[in-house]
Design a protein around this motif. Sequence first.
Motif, PDB file in Angstrom:
ATOM      1  N   THR A   1      76.912  46.540 -78.478  1.00 11.09           N
ATOM      2  CA  THR A   1      76.035  45.374 -78.366  1.00 11.09           C
ATOM      3  C   THR A   1      76.590  44.431 -77.303  1.00 11.09           C
ATOM      4  OG1 THR A   1      75.466  45.503 -80.716  1.00 11.09           O
ATOM      5  CG2 THR A   1      75.023  43.405 -79.583  1.00 11.09           C
ATOM      6  N   ALA A   2      75.768  44.083 -76.319  1.00 17.85           N
ATOM      7  CA  ALA A   2      76.179  43.115 -75.301  1.00 17.85           C
ATOM      8  C   ALA A   2      76.098  41.716 -75.895  1.00 17.85           C
ATOM      9  CB  ALA A   2      75.283  43.221 -74.076  1.00 17.85           C
ATOM     10  N   VAL A   3      77.177  40.942 -75.746  1.00 22.17           N
ATOM     11  CA  VAL A   3      77.197  39.563 -76.240  1.00 22.17           C
ATOM     12  C   VAL A   3      77.584  38.640 -75.088  1.00 22.17           C
ATOM     13  CG1 VAL A   3      77.637  40.080 -78.655  1.00 22.17           C
ATOM     14  CG2 VAL A   3      79.569  39.930 -77.095  1.00 22.17           C
ATOM     15  N   GLU A   4      76.739  37.666 -74.790  1.00 21.48           N
ATOM     16  CA  GLU A   4      77.006  36.757 -73.678  1.00 21.48           C
ATOM     17  C   GLU A   4      77.983  35.661 -74.087  1.00 21.48           C
ATOM     18  OE1 GLU A   4      73.498  35.159 -71.949  1.00 21.48           O
ATOM     19  OE2 GLU A   4      72.968  37.038 -70.960  1.00 21.48           O
ATOM     20  N   MET A   5      78.849  35.305 -73.144  1.00 20.21           N
ATOM     21  CA  MET A   5      79.809  34.237 -73.402  1.00 20.21           C
ATOM     22  C   MET A   5      80.273  33.649 -72.073  1.00 20.21           C
ATOM     23  SD  MET A   5      83.485  34.478 -75.371  1.00 20.21           S
ATOM     24  CE  MET A   5      84.787  33.986 -74.250  1.00 20.21           C
TER      25      MET A   5
ATOM     26  N   ALA B   1      86.353  42.460 -74.512  1.00 22.97           N
ATOM     27  CA  ALA B   1      86.024  41.100 -74.076  1.00 22.97           C
ATOM     28  C   ALA B   1      86.071  40.898 -72.559  1.00 22.97           C
ATOM     29  CB  ALA B   1      86.943  40.105 -74.762  1.00 22.97           C
ATOM     30  N   TYR B   2      85.738  41.899 -71.789  1.00 26.70           N
ATOM     31  CA  TYR B   2      85.667  41.873 -70.327  1.00 26.70           C
ATOM     32  C   TYR B   2      87.042  41.824 -69.673  1.00 26.70           C
ATOM     33  CZ  TYR B   2      84.739  40.716 -65.498  1.00 26.70           C
ATOM     34  OH  TYR B   2      84.742  40.736 -64.122  1.00 26.70           O
ATOM     35  N   ASN B   3      87.833  40.778 -69.926  1.00 26.29           N
ATOM     36  CA  ASN B   3      89.212  40.748 -69.420  1.00 26.29           C
ATOM     37  C   ASN B   3      90.086  39.946 -70.383  1.00 26.29           C
ATOM     38  OD1 ASN B   3      88.916  38.002 -68.852  1.00 26.29           O
ATOM     39  ND2 ASN B   3      88.803  38.261 -66.642  1.00 26.29           N
ATOM     40  N   ASP B   4      91.370  39.835 -70.062  1.00 19.37           N
ATOM     41  CA  ASP B   4      92.309  39.180 -70.982  1.00 19.37           C
ATOM     42  C   ASP B   4      92.003  37.707 -71.189  1.00 19.37           C
ATOM     43  OD1 ASP B   4      93.608  41.587 -71.107  1.00 19.37           O
ATOM     44  OD2 ASP B   4      95.245  41.032 -69.761  1.00 19.37           O
ATOM     45  N   GLU B   5      91.490  37.041 -70.157  1.00 23.78           N
ATOM     46  CA  GLU B   5      91.221  35.608 -70.274  1.00 23.78           C
ATOM     47  C   GLU B   5      90.086  35.338 -71.249  1.00 23.78           C
ATOM     48  OE1 GLU B   5      92.345  33.868 -65.948  1.00 23.78           O
ATOM     49  OE2 GLU B   5      91.021  35.614 -65.957  1.00 23.78           O
ATOM     50  N   TYR B   6      89.009  36.110 -71.153  1.00 24.03           N
ATOM     51  CA  TYR B   6      87.903  35.964 -72.105  1.00 24.03           C
ATOM     52  C   TYR B   6      88.351  36.419 -73.496  1.00 24.03           C
ATOM     53  CZ  TYR B   6      84.576  34.957 -68.377  1.00 24.03           C
ATOM     54  OH  TYR B   6      83.906  34.355 -67.331  1.00 24.03           O
TER      55      TYR B   6
ATOM     56  N   LEU C   1      88.218  34.170 -76.901  1.00 27.79           N
ATOM     57  CA  LEU C   1      87.424  34.592 -78.050  1.00 27.79           C
ATOM     58  C   LEU C   1      88.294  34.832 -79.277  1.00 27.79           C
ATOM     59  CD1 LEU C   1      84.713  35.364 -79.263  1.00 27.79           C
ATOM     60  CD2 LEU C   1      85.008  37.671 -78.325  1.00 27.79           C
ATOM     61  N   MET C   2      89.484  35.396 -79.097  1.00 28.10           N
ATOM     62  CA  MET C   2      90.384  35.621 -80.230  1.00 28.10           C
ATOM     63  C   MET C   2      90.678  34.331 -80.985  1.00 28.10           C
ATOM     64  SD  MET C   2      93.247  38.400 -78.931  1.00 28.10           S
ATOM     65  CE  MET C   2      94.375  37.929 -80.227  1.00 28.10           C
ATOM     66  N   HIS C   3      91.005  33.280 -80.235  1.00 30.42           N
ATOM     67  CA  HIS C   3      91.320  32.000 -80.875  1.00 30.42           C
ATOM     68  C   HIS C   3      90.098  31.436 -81.602  1.00 30.42           C
ATOM     69  CE1 HIS C   3      95.434  31.289 -79.468  1.00 30.42           C
ATOM     70  NE2 HIS C   3      95.071  31.948 -78.379  1.00 30.42           N
ATOM     71  N   ALA C   4      88.919  31.592 -80.992  1.00 31.43           N
ATOM     72  CA  ALA C   4      87.699  31.082 -81.619  1.00 31.43           C
ATOM     73  C   ALA C   4      87.388  31.856 -82.900  1.00 31.43           C
ATOM     74  CB  ALA C   4      86.531  31.174 -80.642  1.00 31.43           C
ATOM     75  N   LEU C   5      87.568  33.177 -82.874  1.00 30.32           N
ATOM     76  CA  LEU C   5      87.332  33.991 -84.071  1.00 30.32           C
ATOM     77  C   LEU C   5      88.301  33.616 -85.179  1.00 30.32           C
ATOM     78  CD1 LEU C   5      86.755  37.486 -82.403  1.00 30.32           C
ATOM     79  CD2 LEU C   5      85.022  36.098 -83.542  1.00 30.32           C
ATOM     80  N   GLN C   6      89.554  33.434 -84.814  1.00 32.00           N
ATOM     81  CA  GLN C   6      90.555  33.063 -85.819  1.00 32.00           C
ATOM     82  C   GLN C   6      90.274  31.688 -86.416  1.00 32.00           C
ATOM     83  OE1 GLN C   6      93.858  33.812 -83.163  1.00 32.00           O
ATOM     84  NE2 GLN C   6      94.494  35.623 -84.312  1.00 32.00           N
TER      85      GLN C   6
ATOM     86  N   VAL D   1      89.978  44.072 -77.488  1.00 29.38           N
ATOM     87  CA  VAL D   1      90.577  44.683 -76.305  1.00 29.38           C
ATOM     88  C   VAL D   1      90.211  43.849 -75.080  1.00 29.38           C
ATOM     89  CG1 VAL D   1      90.660  46.716 -74.792  1.00 29.38           C
ATOM     90  CG2 VAL D   1      90.510  47.005 -77.274  1.00 29.38           C
ATOM     91  N   GLY D   2      91.186  43.567 -74.229  1.00 33.64           N
ATOM     92  CA  GLY D   2      90.937  42.873 -72.967  1.00 33.64           C
ATOM     93  C   GLY D   2      91.127  43.820 -71.801  1.00 33.64           C
ATOM     94  N   SER D   3      91.332  43.240 -70.631  1.00 33.70           N
ATOM     95  CA  SER D   3      91.583  44.051 -69.439  1.00 33.70           C
ATOM     96  C   SER D   3      92.392  43.221 -68.449  1.00 33.70           C
ATOM     97  CB  SER D   3      90.263  44.498 -68.796  1.00 33.70           C
ATOM     98  OG  SER D   3      90.511  45.244 -67.610  1.00 33.70           O
ATOM     99  N   ASP D   4      93.197  43.897 -67.667  1.00 34.96           N
ATOM    100  CA  ASP D   4      94.012  43.353 -66.557  1.00 34.96           C
ATOM    101  C   ASP D   4      95.494  43.290 -66.894  1.00 34.96           C
ATOM    102  OD1 ASP D   4      91.584  43.062 -65.355  1.00 34.96           O
ATOM    103  OD2 ASP D   4      91.640  40.879 -65.207  1.00 34.96           O
TER     104      ASP D   4
END
Length: 335
Positions: free
Chosen positions: A223-227, A251-256, A260-265, A278-281
């Motif tokens: 599912t694509a989720v915009e942020m 989540a596209y990359n590590d910064e996003y 998002l991790m902090h917001a979910l927590q 999972v991030g990237s970079d």
Amino acid sequence: MPKDTTNPAPVTSADVARLAGVSRATVSFVLNDTQGHRVSDTTRARVLDAAKQLGYVPHAAARSLRAGRSNLVLVPSAVSAIGRLVSEWLDDLHSELDRHGYTVVLHAGRFPDPVTAARAWAELRPAAVLALDGNRFTAQAADILRRAGARGLLAFAAQPVEGIHTVMFDDTRIGAVAAEHLIARGRRGIGVVMPQERGLDAFARPRLAGAQGVAARHMATVTAVEMAYSLESAAELAKRWHGLGLDAVFAYNDEYAALLMHALQDEGIAIPEDVAVVGSDDLVLSALQRPPLTTIRLDLPRAARIADTLHELIEHGTAPPVPGVEAVLVHRKSS
């Protein structure tokens, strides 16, 4: 008539020549470091001192006309698309190209098609064009640039591009690696963050497609989720996460991902128990998250290798191939 002090006349090489007591040709030889013309050390010092006193800067366009080409390496890129990994790599590239005598110029224009973009880039008469998003580069665009004198054309792209030195870089593979890992960890509802910032769509959509391709071969959904990259946007997405029915997110990359991790927590959603991330970079910040962030390391060619390749293309029209970008999973505790 009173002298206009708000818009003074530009300083010219003639002004430098007059102050130094030499000819304009000598000023040109000294300031352009023209090979094959002997100028005494005393005269050279006098010209440089006069130029410094007057604040004279050589005219790049005029110098390009005399030389038949510029020293510009143009990098088309939307400013928002340059994440930390690429910005640090570009900083290294600036230094490496400077070693060869080139100047990097970022071009952030918006264009409806590759040909229009190439015409706009060609107006600057660059010596080379380095396309980080080379998937929209075409043979016709390359021809326009070559006719304008650009000899070094290099693109990061998923497929070879006719007339362009291509470094293979397939964003679909990044999304596929993330999805393969999450599915192997038993996750079946995978969200893929689609950044709302301008310029990132060209990279995010192939990553989404890569994840979808893997999910289609397994009992999993994507599912694509915009942020947007903001605290408010991450918090809004986290508040409605329970209703999305997702147990994982790329989540596209590590910064996003970190945002998002902090917001979910903050919403009481446990990572990775409730949601695997999972991030990237493989940025430094990924290992500093709590829990440490699983990420995808992108093995980019060294900036020095790309600078040397561009120099070879400009000078000789050909260069050895450059190995493509590899996407390597770095498993940590967020998944």
